[in-house]
Design a protein around this motif. Structure first.
Motif, PDB file in Angstrom:
ATOM      1  N   LEU A  30     -45.092  -9.656   3.794  1.00  0.00           N
ATOM      2  CA  LEU A  30     -44.533  -9.553   2.380  1.00  0.00           C
ATOM      3  C   LEU A  30     -45.497  -8.633   1.565  1.00  0.00           C
ATOM      4  CD1 LEU A  30     -44.301 -13.362   1.867  1.00  0.00           C
ATOM      5  CD2 LEU A  30     -42.598 -12.123   2.923  1.00  0.00           C
ATOM      6  N   ARG A  31     -44.629  -7.896   0.920  1.00  0.00           N
ATOM      7  CA  ARG A  31     -45.538  -6.997  -0.107  1.00  0.00           C
ATOM      8  C   ARG A  31     -44.738  -7.348  -1.476  1.00  0.00           C
ATOM      9  NH1 ARG A  31     -47.058  -2.423   2.750  1.00  0.00           N
ATOM     10  NH2 ARG A  31     -47.717  -3.205   4.794  1.00  0.00           N
ATOM     11  N   ALA A  32     -45.616  -6.882  -2.556  1.00  0.00           N
ATOM     12  CA  ALA A  32     -45.340  -7.575  -3.848  1.00  0.00           C
ATOM     13  C   ALA A  32     -45.053  -6.255  -4.952  1.00  0.00           C
ATOM     14  CB  ALA A  32     -46.200  -8.401  -4.437  1.00  0.00           C
ATOM     15  N   LEU A  33     -43.844  -6.666  -5.908  1.00  0.00           N
ATOM     16  CA  LEU A  33     -43.990  -5.915  -7.036  1.00  0.00           C
ATOM     17  C   LEU A  33     -44.558  -6.547  -8.135  1.00  0.00           C
ATOM     18  CD1 LEU A  33     -39.873  -5.353  -6.996  1.00  0.00           C
ATOM     19  CD2 LEU A  33     -41.810  -3.886  -5.962  1.00  0.00           C
ATOM     20  N   ALA A  34     -45.401  -5.759  -8.937  1.00  0.00           N
ATOM     21  CA  ALA A  34     -46.164  -6.106 -10.176  1.00  0.00           C
ATOM     22  C   ALA A  34     -45.147  -6.162 -11.099  1.00  0.00           C
ATOM     23  CB  ALA A  34     -47.118  -5.327 -10.462  1.00  0.00           C
ATOM     24  N   PHE A  35     -45.153  -7.534 -11.913  1.00  0.00           N
ATOM     25  CA  PHE A  35     -44.543  -7.555 -13.163  1.00  0.00           C
ATOM     26  C   PHE A  35     -45.123  -6.845 -14.430  1.00  0.00           C
ATOM     27  CE2 PHE A  35     -44.021 -10.198 -17.145  1.00  0.00           C
ATOM     28  CZ  PHE A  35     -42.870  -9.836 -17.386  1.00  0.00           C
ATOM     29  N   LEU A  36     -44.117  -6.239 -15.319  1.00  0.00           N
ATOM     30  CA  LEU A  36     -44.496  -5.778 -16.410  1.00  0.00           C
ATOM     31  C   LEU A  36     -43.697  -6.222 -17.602  1.00  0.00           C
ATOM     32  CD1 LEU A  36     -44.099  -1.834 -15.652  1.00  0.00           C
ATOM     33  CD2 LEU A  36     -46.233  -3.305 -15.336  1.00  0.00           C
ATOM     34  N   PRO A  37     -44.311  -6.383 -18.588  1.00  0.00           N
ATOM     35  CA  PRO A  37     -43.505  -7.162 -19.918  1.00  0.00           C
ATOM     36  C   PRO A  37     -42.664  -6.151 -20.477  1.00  0.00           C
ATOM     37  CG  PRO A  37     -45.919  -6.907 -20.625  1.00  0.00           C
ATOM     38  CD  PRO A  37     -45.623  -6.429 -18.896  1.00  0.00           C
ATOM     39  N   LEU A  38     -41.574  -5.640 -19.956  1.00  0.00           N
ATOM     40  CA  LEU A  38     -40.911  -4.706 -20.643  1.00  0.00           C
ATOM     41  C   LEU A  38     -40.381  -4.808 -22.136  1.00  0.00           C
ATOM     42  CD1 LEU A  38     -40.011  -1.853 -19.104  1.00  0.00           C
ATOM     43  CD2 LEU A  38     -37.923  -2.827 -18.835  1.00  0.00           C
ATOM     44  N   HIS A  39     -40.079  -6.078 -22.493  1.00  0.00           N
ATOM     45  CA  HIS A  39     -39.813  -6.320 -23.762  1.00  0.00           C
ATOM     46  C   HIS A  39     -40.711  -5.915 -25.002  1.00  0.00           C
ATOM     47  CE1 HIS A  39     -42.113  -9.614 -22.318  1.00  0.00           C
ATOM     48  NE2 HIS A  39     -42.471  -9.927 -23.717  1.00  0.00           N
ATOM     49  N   VAL A  77     -41.737  -4.466 -11.169  1.00  0.00           N
ATOM     50  CA  VAL A  77     -40.312  -5.119 -11.750  1.00  0.00           C
ATOM     51  C   VAL A  77     -40.640  -5.411 -13.224  1.00  0.00           C
ATOM     52  CG1 VAL A  77     -41.081  -7.591 -11.056  1.00  0.00           C
ATOM     53  CG2 VAL A  77     -38.565  -7.068 -10.960  1.00  0.00           C
ATOM     54  N   ALA A  78     -39.292  -5.588 -13.798  1.00  0.00           N
ATOM     55  CA  ALA A  78     -39.328  -5.811 -15.339  1.00  0.00           C
ATOM     56  C   ALA A  78     -37.892  -6.527 -15.467  1.00  0.00           C
ATOM     57  CB  ALA A  78     -39.746  -4.666 -15.985  1.00  0.00           C
ATOM     58  N   GLY A  79     -38.200  -7.165 -16.598  1.00  0.00           N
ATOM     59  CA  GLY A  79     -36.841  -8.134 -17.019  1.00  0.00           C
ATOM     60  C   GLY A  79     -35.868  -6.865 -17.960  1.00  0.00           C
ATOM     61  N   ALA A  80     -34.579  -6.760 -17.398  1.00  0.00           N
ATOM     62  CA  ALA A  80     -33.605  -5.901 -18.154  1.00  0.00           C
ATOM     63  C   ALA A  80     -32.916  -6.835 -19.076  1.00  0.00           C
ATOM     64  CB  ALA A  80     -32.711  -5.225 -17.468  1.00  0.00           C
ATOM     65  N   GLY A  81     -32.782  -6.199 -20.492  1.00  0.00           N
ATOM     66  CA  GLY A  81     -32.108  -7.013 -21.546  1.00  0.00           C
ATOM     67  C   GLY A  81     -32.727  -8.326 -21.974  1.00  0.00           C
ATOM     68  N   GLY A  82     -32.168  -9.277 -22.215  1.00  0.00           N
ATOM     69  CA  GLY A  82     -32.739 -10.481 -23.178  1.00  0.00           C
ATOM     70  C   GLY A  82     -33.470  -9.970 -24.519  1.00  0.00           C
ATOM     71  N   HIS A 104     -34.629  -6.268 -13.018  1.00  0.00           N
ATOM     72  CA  HIS A 104     -34.068  -7.470 -12.885  1.00  0.00           C
ATOM     73  C   HIS A 104     -33.426  -8.011 -14.160  1.00  0.00           C
ATOM     74  CE1 HIS A 104     -33.139 -11.567 -11.202  1.00  0.00           C
ATOM     75  NE2 HIS A 104     -33.114 -10.974 -10.206  1.00  0.00           N
ATOM     76  N   PRO A 105     -32.286  -8.603 -14.340  1.00  0.00           N
ATOM     77  CA  PRO A 105     -31.864  -8.951 -15.582  1.00  0.00           C
ATOM     78  C   PRO A 105     -32.739 -10.306 -15.980  1.00  0.00           C
ATOM     79  CG  PRO A 105     -30.149  -9.456 -13.669  1.00  0.00           C
ATOM     80  CD  PRO A 105     -31.321  -8.579 -13.205  1.00  0.00           C
ATOM     81  N   ALA A 106     -32.812 -10.199 -17.440  1.00  0.00           N
ATOM     82  CA  ALA A 106     -33.559 -11.556 -17.855  1.00  0.00           C
ATOM     83  C   ALA A 106     -32.455 -12.338 -18.232  1.00  0.00           C
ATOM     84  CB  ALA A 106     -34.349 -10.832 -18.910  1.00  0.00           C
ATOM     85  N   HIS A 107     -32.641 -13.294 -19.026  1.00  0.00           N
ATOM     86  CA  HIS A 107     -31.880 -14.333 -19.392  1.00  0.00           C
ATOM     87  C   HIS A 107     -30.763 -13.687 -20.620  1.00  0.00           C
ATOM     88  CE1 HIS A 107     -29.917 -18.271 -20.093  1.00  0.00           C
ATOM     89  NE2 HIS A 107     -30.062 -17.922 -21.179  1.00  0.00           N
ATOM     90  N   SER A 108     -29.712 -13.581 -20.629  1.00  0.00           N
ATOM     91  CA  SER A 108     -28.919 -13.040 -21.744  1.00  0.00           C
ATOM     92  C   SER A 108     -29.062 -13.832 -22.980  1.00  0.00           C
ATOM     93  CB  SER A 108     -27.324 -12.940 -21.161  1.00  0.00           C
ATOM     94  OG  SER A 108     -26.318 -12.620 -22.366  1.00  0.00           O
ATOM     95  N   PRO A 109     -28.924 -13.264 -24.280  1.00  0.00           N
ATOM     96  CA  PRO A 109     -29.173 -13.854 -25.445  1.00  0.00           C
ATOM     97  C   PRO A 109     -27.862 -14.139 -26.054  1.00  0.00           C
ATOM     98  CG  PRO A 109     -29.364 -11.390 -25.823  1.00  0.00           C
ATOM     99  CD  PRO A 109     -29.170 -11.685 -24.317  1.00  0.00           C
ATOM    100  N   VAL A 122     -23.836  -7.788 -16.700  1.00  0.00           N
ATOM    101  CA  VAL A 122     -23.794  -6.963 -17.743  1.00  0.00           C
ATOM    102  C   VAL A 122     -25.444  -6.616 -18.420  1.00  0.00           C
ATOM    103  CG1 VAL A 122     -23.331  -7.151 -20.343  1.00  0.00           C
ATOM    104  CG2 VAL A 122     -21.700  -8.196 -18.811  1.00  0.00           C
ATOM    105  N   GLU A 123     -26.300  -7.414 -18.368  1.00  0.00           N
ATOM    106  CA  GLU A 123     -27.453  -6.783 -18.790  1.00  0.00           C
ATOM    107  C   GLU A 123     -27.958  -5.600 -17.895  1.00  0.00           C
ATOM    108  OE1 GLU A 123     -29.036  -7.778 -21.456  1.00  0.00           O
ATOM    109  OE2 GLU A 123     -28.306  -9.733 -21.919  1.00  0.00           O
ATOM    110  N   THR A 124     -27.562  -5.622 -16.567  1.00  0.00           N
ATOM    111  CA  THR A 124     -28.139  -4.513 -15.704  1.00  0.00           C
ATOM    112  C   THR A 124     -27.273  -3.304 -16.154  1.00  0.00           C
ATOM    113  OG1 THR A 124     -28.857  -5.947 -13.841  1.00  0.00           O
ATOM    114  CG2 THR A 124     -27.979  -3.626 -13.296  1.00  0.00           C
ATOM    115  N   ALA A 125     -25.977  -3.423 -16.394  1.00  0.00           N
ATOM    116  CA  ALA A 125     -25.267  -2.349 -16.942  1.00  0.00           C
ATOM    117  C   ALA A 125     -25.825  -1.628 -18.182  1.00  0.00           C
ATOM    118  CB  ALA A 125     -23.731  -2.853 -17.002  1.00  0.00           C
TER     119      ALA A 125
END
Length: 305
Positions: A85-94, A115-120, A147-152, A169-172
């Motif tokens: 297993l290898r990992a992606l570090a999380f970034l607070p893209l918001h 990795v970061a959340g798209a949208g939200g 990776h999509p975050a929760h849609s608002p 949709v958030e990804t798009a």
């Protein structure tokens, strides 16, 4: 260890000192169970990231940076002793400034990407505030998985639409901002990975190109054609549909498709190669094998070996 190649889209919960409870499917905290999934799929390794409930888009500034550091330390702890297993570090893209600070804090070769959340609550990825982060990722050649975050959108509360419709949709939206905002054109070394088969992007590519061709209001002059820009993305093959899997290859290119299962979530797939292999043309061309090995190595620098 059995199999060959990598599942690039899997999730594990981090080990956290603080109290933070996430309801998740069985296995979310069990790396041994993830390894059994790999055995069943005939794969050598997996790239793991924290799932969206850990994105905490309510935290900004110092709080957001501290949360990202805790989550990343917790994910590293979770996979310790599991070399498959290898990992992606999380970034607070918001929060663009916090995302840059978090990125500067993970300059460690143990991470195969971020990795970061798209949208939200995330601002437009074409916002100039992101430029320092894009420059850093471009220079480092380190992959960013969106990776999509929760849609608002409150209209998606019924019928599980926050996932069935909101996620694609958030990804798009994120992809459109990077393409039409000329972000990919300005940063030729920026590597971006889209999950869930690119969401709604394959269905919208032609419309975006037409919008550019007809100079729609607010669409800037493109430094890179829409279809050329789309071929800059990597995308996992998690479409659940052989026809759409073929569309991924035609739109993004055979060298840009990856294997991703979204393990251990119910909307994922036990066999991440299934949709690719269900299309005779793709199966005959060995696309799934290439996605798991050569393409994974190009995107993340690791093919499970």
């Amino acid at each position: 260890m059995s199999g060959n190649g990598v599942d690039v889209h899997t999730h594990l919960a981090p080990v956290l000192d603080r109290v933070y409870t996430v309801d998740g499917p069985p296995g979310l905290g069990d790396p041994a169970r993830l390894e059994r999934h790999l055995d069943g799929a005939g794969l050598a390794g997996a790239i793991v990231s924290v799932p969206p409930p850990y994105y905490r888009q309510d935290l900004t500034g110092d709080d957001g940076v501290a949360w990202a550091a805790a989550v990343n330390a917790g994910l590293a702890t979770r996979i310790e002793g599991y070399p498959r297993l290898r990992a992606l570090a999380f970034l607070p893209l918001h929060d663009p400034a916090a995302a840059l600070r978090a990125y500067q804090g993970i300059q460690d070769g143990a991470w195969v990407g971020v990795v970061a959340g798209a949208g939200g609550r995330c601002p437009s990825l074409a916002d100039p505030a992101f430029e320092p982060l894009w420059r850093a990722l471009d220079a480092d050649g380190r992959a960013l998985m969106l990776h999509p975050a929760h849609s608002p959108d409150h209209r998606l509360a019924d019928f599980y639409l926050h996932n069935l419709l909101g996620n694609p949709v958030e990804t798009a939206v994120a992809a459109a901002q990077l393409v039409l905002g000329n972000v990919l054109a300005r940063h030729p070394g920026l590597k971006v990975v889209l999950v869930h088969g690119g969401g709604a992007v394959p269905a919208l590519a032609g419309r975006w190109a037409r919008g550019v061709e007809t100079a729609r209001p607010g669409v800037p002059e493109q430094e890179l054609g829409v279809r050329d820009a789309l071929r800059r993305f990597w995308v996992d093959g998690l479409t659940h549909d052989a026809m759409m899997a073929r569309a991924l290859v035609e739109l993004f290119g055979a060298d840009k498709v990856l294997l991703g299962s979204d393990w251990p979530f119910p909307m994922g797939a036990d066999d991440p190669a299934a949709a690719l292999n269900a299309c005779p043309a793709l199966a005959g061309a060995g696309i799934a094998a290439k996605a798991a090995t050569t393409n994974a190595a190009a995107a993340f620098g690791w093919s499970g070996e």
